[in-house]
Write a protein that holds these residues in place. Structure first.
Motif, PDB file in Angstrom:
ATOM      1  N   GLY A 184       0.774  -1.238   0.000  1.00 24.19           N
ATOM      2  CA  GLY A 184       0.000   0.000   0.000  1.00 24.19           C
ATOM      3  C   GLY A 184       0.803   1.284   0.000  1.00 24.19           C
ATOM      4  N   VAL A 185       2.059   1.218  -0.410  1.00 23.95           N
ATOM      5  CA  VAL A 185       2.898   2.426  -0.371  1.00 23.95           C
ATOM      6  C   VAL A 185       2.880   3.224  -1.685  1.00 23.95           C
ATOM      7  N   GLY A 186       2.214   2.668  -2.696  1.00 21.58           N
ATOM      8  CA  GLY A 186       2.071   3.422  -3.946  1.00 21.58           C
ATOM      9  C   GLY A 186       2.703   2.805  -5.190  1.00 21.58           C
ATOM     10  N   LYS A 187       3.104   1.535  -5.111  1.00 23.08           N
ATOM     11  CA  LYS A 187       3.765   0.877  -6.252  1.00 23.08           C
ATOM     12  C   LYS A 187       2.945   0.940  -7.535  1.00 23.08           C
ATOM     13  N   THR A 188       1.676   0.539  -7.420  1.00 21.18           N
ATOM     14  CA  THR A 188       0.850   0.436  -8.624  1.00 21.18           C
ATOM     15  C   THR A 188       0.622   1.808  -9.253  1.00 21.18           C
ATOM     16  N   ASN A 189       0.382   2.799  -8.405  1.00 25.69           N
ATOM     17  CA  ASN A 189       0.243   4.162  -8.936  1.00 25.69           C
ATOM     18  C   ASN A 189       1.524   4.605  -9.624  1.00 25.69           C
ATOM     19  N   ILE A 190       2.644   4.310  -9.008  1.00 26.50           N
ATOM     20  CA  ILE A 190       3.925   4.744  -9.566  1.00 26.50           C
ATOM     21  C   ILE A 190       4.235   3.992 -10.859  1.00 26.50           C
ATOM     22  N   ALA A 191       4.059   2.675 -10.846  1.00 29.89           N
ATOM     23  CA  ALA A 191       4.364   1.880 -12.044  1.00 29.89           C
ATOM     24  C   ALA A 191       3.506   2.337 -13.235  1.00 29.89           C
ATOM     25  N   THR A 192       2.224   2.500 -12.995  1.00 32.19           N
ATOM     26  CA  THR A 192       1.312   2.888 -14.073  1.00 32.19           C
ATOM     27  C   THR A 192       1.647   4.275 -14.624  1.00 32.19           C
ATOM     28  N   ASN A 193       1.801   5.219 -13.711  1.00 32.85           N
ATOM     29  CA  ASN A 193       2.029   6.592 -14.161  1.00 32.85           C
ATOM     30  C   ASN A 193       3.428   6.794 -14.732  1.00 32.85           C
ATOM     31  N   ASN A 219       2.614  13.719  -0.795  1.00 34.51           N
ATOM     32  CA  ASN A 219       1.301  13.199  -0.448  1.00 34.51           C
ATOM     33  C   ASN A 219       0.295  14.166  -1.076  1.00 34.51           C
ATOM     34  N   ASP A 220      -0.529  13.677  -1.957  1.00 32.90           N
ATOM     35  CA  ASP A 220      -1.353  14.558  -2.772  1.00 32.90           C
ATOM     36  C   ASP A 220      -2.771  13.992  -2.867  1.00 32.90           C
ATOM     37  N   PRO A 221      -3.765  14.747  -2.425  1.00 29.23           N
ATOM     38  CA  PRO A 221      -5.148  14.252  -2.448  1.00 29.23           C
ATOM     39  C   PRO A 221      -5.651  13.925  -3.861  1.00 29.23           C
ATOM     40  N   GLN A 222      -4.960  14.460  -4.858  1.00 27.74           N
ATOM     41  CA  GLN A 222      -5.372  14.163  -6.242  1.00 27.74           C
ATOM     42  C   GLN A 222      -5.148  12.692  -6.584  1.00 27.74           C
ATOM     43  N   VAL A 223      -4.196  12.064  -5.891  1.00 33.89           N
ATOM     44  CA  VAL A 223      -3.896  10.658  -6.197  1.00 33.89           C
ATOM     45  C   VAL A 223      -5.083   9.749  -5.843  1.00 33.89           C
ATOM     46  N   PRO A 265      -5.326   7.180 -14.258  1.00 28.95           N
ATOM     47  CA  PRO A 265      -3.979   7.443 -13.735  1.00 28.95           C
ATOM     48  C   PRO A 265      -3.860   8.921 -13.349  1.00 28.95           C
ATOM     49  N   PHE A 266      -3.198   9.230 -12.235  1.00 37.31           N
ATOM     50  CA  PHE A 266      -3.177  10.623 -11.769  1.00 37.31           C
ATOM     51  C   PHE A 266      -2.500  11.579 -12.740  1.00 37.31           C
ATOM     52  N   LEU A 267      -1.575  11.040 -13.533  1.00 38.05           N
ATOM     53  CA  LEU A 267      -0.890  11.881 -14.522  1.00 38.05           C
ATOM     54  C   LEU A 267      -1.876  12.391 -15.574  1.00 38.05           C
ATOM     55  N   VAL A 268      -2.932  11.629 -15.804  1.00 38.21           N
ATOM     56  CA  VAL A 268      -3.949  12.005 -16.786  1.00 38.21           C
ATOM     57  C   VAL A 268      -5.066  12.798 -16.101  1.00 38.21           C
ATOM     58  N   TYR A 269      -5.447  12.342 -14.926  1.00 41.98           N
ATOM     59  CA  TYR A 269      -6.544  12.985 -14.189  1.00 41.98           C
ATOM     60  C   TYR A 269      -6.141  14.370 -13.691  1.00 41.98           C
ATOM     61  N   ALA A 270      -4.919  14.471 -13.208  1.00 36.12           N
ATOM     62  CA  ALA A 270      -4.454  15.746 -12.652  1.00 36.12           C
ATOM     63  C   ALA A 270      -3.016  16.010 -13.093  1.00 36.12           C
ATOM     64  N   ARG A 297      -1.352  18.561 -13.701  1.00 32.78           N
ATOM     65  CA  ARG A 297      -0.582  19.645 -13.090  1.00 32.78           C
ATOM     66  C   ARG A 297      -0.491  19.538 -11.569  1.00 32.78           C
ATOM     67  N   SER A 298      -0.881  18.382 -11.062  1.00 31.02           N
ATOM     68  CA  SER A 298      -0.823  18.195  -9.612  1.00 31.02           C
ATOM     69  C   SER A 298       0.622  18.056  -9.143  1.00 31.02           C
ATOM     70  N   LYS A 299       0.789  18.188  -7.834  1.00 33.40           N
ATOM     71  CA  LYS A 299       2.134  18.029  -7.261  1.00 33.40           C
ATOM     72  C   LYS A 299       2.671  16.627  -7.526  1.00 33.40           C
ATOM     73  N   ALA A 300       1.790  15.632  -7.380  1.00 36.92           N
ATOM     74  CA  ALA A 300       2.229  14.245  -7.584  1.00 36.92           C
ATOM     75  C   ALA A 300       2.715  14.050  -9.020  1.00 36.92           C
ATOM     76  N   SER A 301       1.981  14.622  -9.985  1.00 31.59           N
ATOM     77  CA  SER A 301       2.374  14.466 -11.391  1.00 31.59           C
ATOM     78  C   SER A 301       3.716  15.120 -11.647  1.00 31.59           C
ATOM     79  N   SER A 302       3.899  16.302 -11.080  1.00 28.76           N
ATOM     80  CA  SER A 302       5.158  16.990 -11.324  1.00 28.76           C
ATOM     81  C   SER A 302       6.334  16.214 -10.716  1.00 28.76           C
TER      82      SER A 302
END
Ligand SMILES: Nc1ncnc2c1ncn2[C@@H]1O[C@H](COP(=O)(O)OP(=O)(O)OP(=O)(O)O)[C@@H](O)[C@H]1O
Ligand SMILES: [Mg+2]
Length: 291
Positions: free
Chosen positions: A40-49, A236-240, A249-254, A256-261
């Protein structure tokens, strides 16, 4: 006598496999395994994006979802794969039949828990699987999203990869488990060329990420004689979680978010790191199948 014949057969077979692998020659497909100690630390989000960021740079990307958990890569992209690598291993499907196009410029392969059953494949299945895997050589980048922790499945991928990205957060339990994972890699995996990288996810400042990474780098160097490269942090970004909820994927959804940058920075950094000239798909397949 029978034993000798068997041994000879096995040797011939191994020679054929390695010939096949050698014939492939050098291949520049970059294989990145994303893993962690704690879940639950963010692997799938990171791998996908990460895959999507690479695709935006014009690279051909395949993401392999080696995790059969619930919050999978396919869920993150709102896809429902019907077949997975297990069907390919059993020769029920061609790899080309199970690769899914996504809306985000990357391709997706659903993994199989059956990957740990590699040892039980028949010779025929193995040969066929090897040649199927070679069809992936048209990809520039293959990103493998694993489940957390030390399972045979994960260790198999980690041992075969050239690059392993360990994701942690700054939570003490996540850090301890990340170190545990690094220790397993150091002690159990005989892959001297493996390049270990680290991302610190869900931080509230750059300094927080750097502190975690520095500590990890230091103890890995001191106790395991292992180099760990810090790739960067993600806020840590609520957009994720919002993106996850929308199954985008957050890169597509947001974008310009902090997480995307942060993620874009990480990919830019990854791009700058050297890759070994003898790495790539042939080595990966050889190591994965124990040749
Ligand atoms: N940078 C972030 N900011 C806020 N929330 C995040 C961030 N990264 C991940 N999350 C949240 O953490 C949760 C877990 O993320 P994810 O599924 O990517 O982790 P995982 O490591 O793949 O988990 P598992 O070990 O179960 O496979 C998700 O719900 C996601 O919304
Ligand atoms: Mg996951």
């Amino acid at each position: 006598m029978a034993d000798q014949a068997e041994e000879l057969k096995r040797m011939m077979k191994e020679k054929n496999d390695s010939d096949m692998i050698r014939r492939m020659g050098h291949n520049k497909t970059r294989i990145i395994v994303v893993t962690s100690g704690k879940g639950g630390v963010g692997k799938t989000n990171i791998a996908t994006n990460m895959g999507i960021a690479y695709a935006k740079m014009g690279k051909k990307v395949i993401v392999i979802d080696a995790d059969l958990g619930l919050a999978n890569v396919n869920v993150m992209m709102n896809m429902l794969p019907q077949y997975n690598l297990y069907h390919v291993m059993r020769k029920q499907k061609k790899l080309s039949e199970i690769i899914l196009e996504t809306d985000y410029g990357i391709k997706l392969i659903a993994g199989a828990s059956g990957f740990s059953k590699i040892a039980n494949m028949t010779d025929d299945e193995r040969d066929s699987f090897i040649s199927e895997l070679y069809t992936l050589s048209s990809a520039d980048i293959i990103i493998i999203d694993t489940s957390a922790g030390v399972s045979h499945n994960v260790i198999g991928f980690v041992a075969a990869a050239d690059e392993v990205v360990i994701v942690t957060t700054s939570e003490p339990t996540a850090i301890t488990d990340a170190y545990g994972m690094i220790k397993i890699i150091a002690t159990e995996i005989d892959n001297v060329d493996l390049s270990l990288k680290m991302i610190v996810n869900r931080v509230s400042s750059a300094l927080e990420g750097k502190r975690v990474a520095d500590r990890m780098r230091q103890i890995a160097a001191q106790f395991l004689n292992l180099k760990v490269e810090y790739l960067g942090f993600i806020y840590n970004d609520p957009q994720v979680p919002q993106a996850v909820l929308k199954q985008k994927p957050f890169l597509v959804y947001a974008p310009r978010s902090k997480a995307s940058s942060c993620l874009k920075h990480i990919v830019a950094r990854l791009e700058k790191t050297e890759i070994r000239p003898d790495g790539g798909l042939p080595g990966f397949i050889r190591k994965l199948l124990g040749k």
